[in-house]
Design a protein around this motif. Structure first.
Motif, PDB file in Angstrom:
ATOM      1  N   TYR A  39      37.581  -7.070  45.591  1.00 45.27           N
ATOM      2  CA  TYR A  39      37.431  -5.713  45.060  1.00 45.27           C
ATOM      3  C   TYR A  39      36.123  -5.583  44.270  1.00 45.27           C
ATOM      4  O   TYR A  39      35.396  -4.609  44.423  1.00 45.27           O
ATOM      5  CB  TYR A  39      38.640  -5.357  44.178  1.00 45.27           C
ATOM      6  N   ARG A  40      35.814  -6.575  43.440  1.00 49.23           N
ATOM      7  CA  ARG A  40      34.542  -6.541  42.687  1.00 49.23           C
ATOM      8  C   ARG A  40      33.349  -6.567  43.634  1.00 49.23           C
ATOM      9  O   ARG A  40      32.374  -5.855  43.436  1.00 49.23           O
ATOM     10  CB  ARG A  40      34.474  -7.718  41.712  1.00 49.23           C
ATOM     11  N   TRP A  41      33.447  -7.408  44.662  1.00 50.21           N
ATOM     12  CA  TRP A  41      32.358  -7.475  45.643  1.00 50.21           C
ATOM     13  C   TRP A  41      32.211  -6.134  46.351  1.00 50.21           C
ATOM     14  O   TRP A  41      31.102  -5.663  46.592  1.00 50.21           O
ATOM     15  CB  TRP A  41      32.626  -8.593  46.647  1.00 50.21           C
ATOM     16  N   HIS A  42      33.309  -5.502  46.701  1.00 50.73           N
ATOM     17  CA  HIS A  42      33.302  -4.193  47.351  1.00 50.73           C
ATOM     18  C   HIS A  42      32.614  -3.156  46.464  1.00 50.73           C
ATOM     19  O   HIS A  42      31.814  -2.349  46.935  1.00 50.73           O
ATOM     20  CB  HIS A  42      34.733  -3.776  47.682  1.00 50.73           C
ATOM     21  N   LEU A  43      32.901  -3.183  45.174  1.00 49.13           N
ATOM     22  CA  LEU A  43      32.264  -2.242  44.250  1.00 49.13           C
ATOM     23  C   LEU A  43      30.767  -2.519  44.107  1.00 49.13           C
ATOM     24  O   LEU A  43      29.959  -1.590  44.033  1.00 49.13           O
ATOM     25  CB  LEU A  43      32.937  -2.305  42.876  1.00 49.13           C
ATOM     26  N   ARG A  44      30.393  -3.791  44.059  1.00 50.14           N
ATOM     27  CA  ARG A  44      28.981  -4.148  43.908  1.00 50.14           C
ATOM     28  C   ARG A  44      28.147  -3.764  45.111  1.00 50.14           C
ATOM     29  O   ARG A  44      26.979  -3.415  44.982  1.00 50.14           O
ATOM     30  CB  ARG A  44      28.840  -5.648  43.679  1.00 50.14           C
ATOM     31  N   THR A  45      28.725  -3.853  46.282  1.00 53.58           N
ATOM     32  CA  THR A  45      27.968  -3.565  47.505  1.00 53.58           C
ATOM     33  C   THR A  45      28.124  -2.127  47.984  1.00 53.58           C
ATOM     34  O   THR A  45      27.590  -1.767  49.024  1.00 53.58           O
ATOM     35  CB  THR A  45      28.394  -4.521  48.630  1.00 53.58           C
ATOM     36  N   LYS A  46      28.838  -1.318  47.236  1.00 54.15           N
ATOM     37  CA  LYS A  46      29.076   0.057  47.647  1.00 54.15           C
ATOM     38  C   LYS A  46      27.764   0.817  47.800  1.00 54.15           C
ATOM     39  O   LYS A  46      27.541   1.523  48.792  1.00 54.15           O
ATOM     40  CB  LYS A  46      29.979   0.756  46.625  1.00 54.15           C
ATOM     41  N   ARG A  47      26.862   0.676  46.848  1.00 59.68           N
ATOM     42  CA  ARG A  47      25.578   1.377  46.887  1.00 59.68           C
ATOM     43  C   ARG A  47      24.727   0.887  48.066  1.00 59.68           C
ATOM     44  O   ARG A  47      24.096   1.675  48.755  1.00 59.68           O
ATOM     45  CB  ARG A  47      24.832   1.178  45.579  1.00 59.68           C
ATOM     46  N   LEU A  48      24.733  -0.417  48.308  1.00 63.24           N
ATOM     47  CA  LEU A  48      23.979  -0.985  49.421  1.00 63.24           C
ATOM     48  C   LEU A  48      24.527  -0.486  50.756  1.00 63.24           C
ATOM     49  O   LEU A  48      23.758  -0.106  51.644  1.00 63.24           O
ATOM     50  CB  LEU A  48      24.027  -2.515  49.376  1.00 63.24           C
ATOM     51  N   ARG A  49      25.847  -0.463  50.899  1.00 63.62           N
ATOM     52  CA  ARG A  49      26.447   0.035  52.137  1.00 63.62           C
ATOM     53  C   ARG A  49      26.134   1.505  52.352  1.00 63.62           C
ATOM     54  O   ARG A  49      25.859   1.935  53.470  1.00 63.62           O
ATOM     55  CB  ARG A  49      27.953  -0.209  52.132  1.00 63.62           C
ATOM     56  N   ALA A  50      26.142   2.292  51.282  1.00 60.08           N
ATOM     57  CA  ALA A  50      25.795   3.714  51.402  1.00 60.08           C
ATOM     58  C   ALA A  50      24.329   3.873  51.802  1.00 60.08           C
ATOM     59  O   ALA A  50      23.990   4.727  52.633  1.00 60.08           O
ATOM     60  CB  ALA A  50      26.059   4.424  50.081  1.00 60.08           C
ATOM     61  N   TRP A  51      23.450   3.041  51.237  1.00 61.53           N
ATOM     62  CA  TRP A  51      22.037   3.101  51.579  1.00 61.53           C
ATOM     63  C   TRP A  51      21.822   2.729  53.045  1.00 61.53           C
ATOM     64  O   TRP A  51      21.055   3.386  53.754  1.00 61.53           O
ATOM     65  CB  TRP A  51      21.239   2.156  50.674  1.00 61.53           C
TER      66      TRP A  51
END
Length: 171
Positions: free
Chosen positions: A86-98
């Protein structure tokens, strides 16, 4: 000479598939240790090997090559939720959106992707492996992928192969 060009082609293919191998170091080492190998031939051998290897990534991203079932099971298996994931998902959310925005932009402006891929083939920024995969994801024409990639890689590695001789003559 032909044996060294065949080895160069193989190492270039290997470095395209397994990015831990450095074809740049190999080319400089080859050109400094072996005399009589034309730098244009080395540039051509590396370009062909690199594009042949990156074509696998391009076709896999495009969906033309089916990955082995072991990879599918591993990539798409259900995993129990965990705090770490879950923490990893939150951290990479911006990168995935980009990345999704970049993919959408590439779909809207295909010439932008062609230029980015061509520049990446010459200078390596953005990383050539990433642009190869992105080119497959946005369904770049294969002729454009191969043509721009061969030309860019040929220029890059021909200059690199010629550089030891240029510097040796300056000193």
């Amino acid at each position: 000479m032909l044996a060294w060009l065949a080895v160069t082609l193989g190492v270039a293919f290997g470095s395209a598939v397994v990015p831990v191998i450095s074809i740049e170091v190999f080319v400089i080492g080859l050109m400094t240790s072996e005399n009589g190998i034309p730098w244009l031939a080395v540039g051509a051998a590396v370009a062909i090997g690199q594009i042949a290897g990156k074509l696998l990534y391009f076709l896999a991203a495009r969906g033309s090559i089916r990955l082995p079932d072991v990879l599918h099971r591993r990539l798409h298996r259900e995993r129990p939720p965990s705090a770490r994931r879950y923490r990893w998902h939150l951290r990479t959310k911006r990168l995935r959106a980009w990345l999704e925005a970049l993919r959408e932009r590439c779909h809207r402006h295909p010439h932008w992707m062609n230029g980015t891929y061509g520049i990446s083939a010459i200078i390596g920024l953005p990383p050539f492996m990433a642009t190869s995969v992105l080119a497959g994801l946005v369904r770049m024409r294969m002729a454009m992928f191969v043509g721009a990639g061969l030309l860019g890689r040929f220029v890059r590695f021909s200059v690199l192969a010629a550089s030891p001789a240029v510097f040796a003559n300056l000193i």
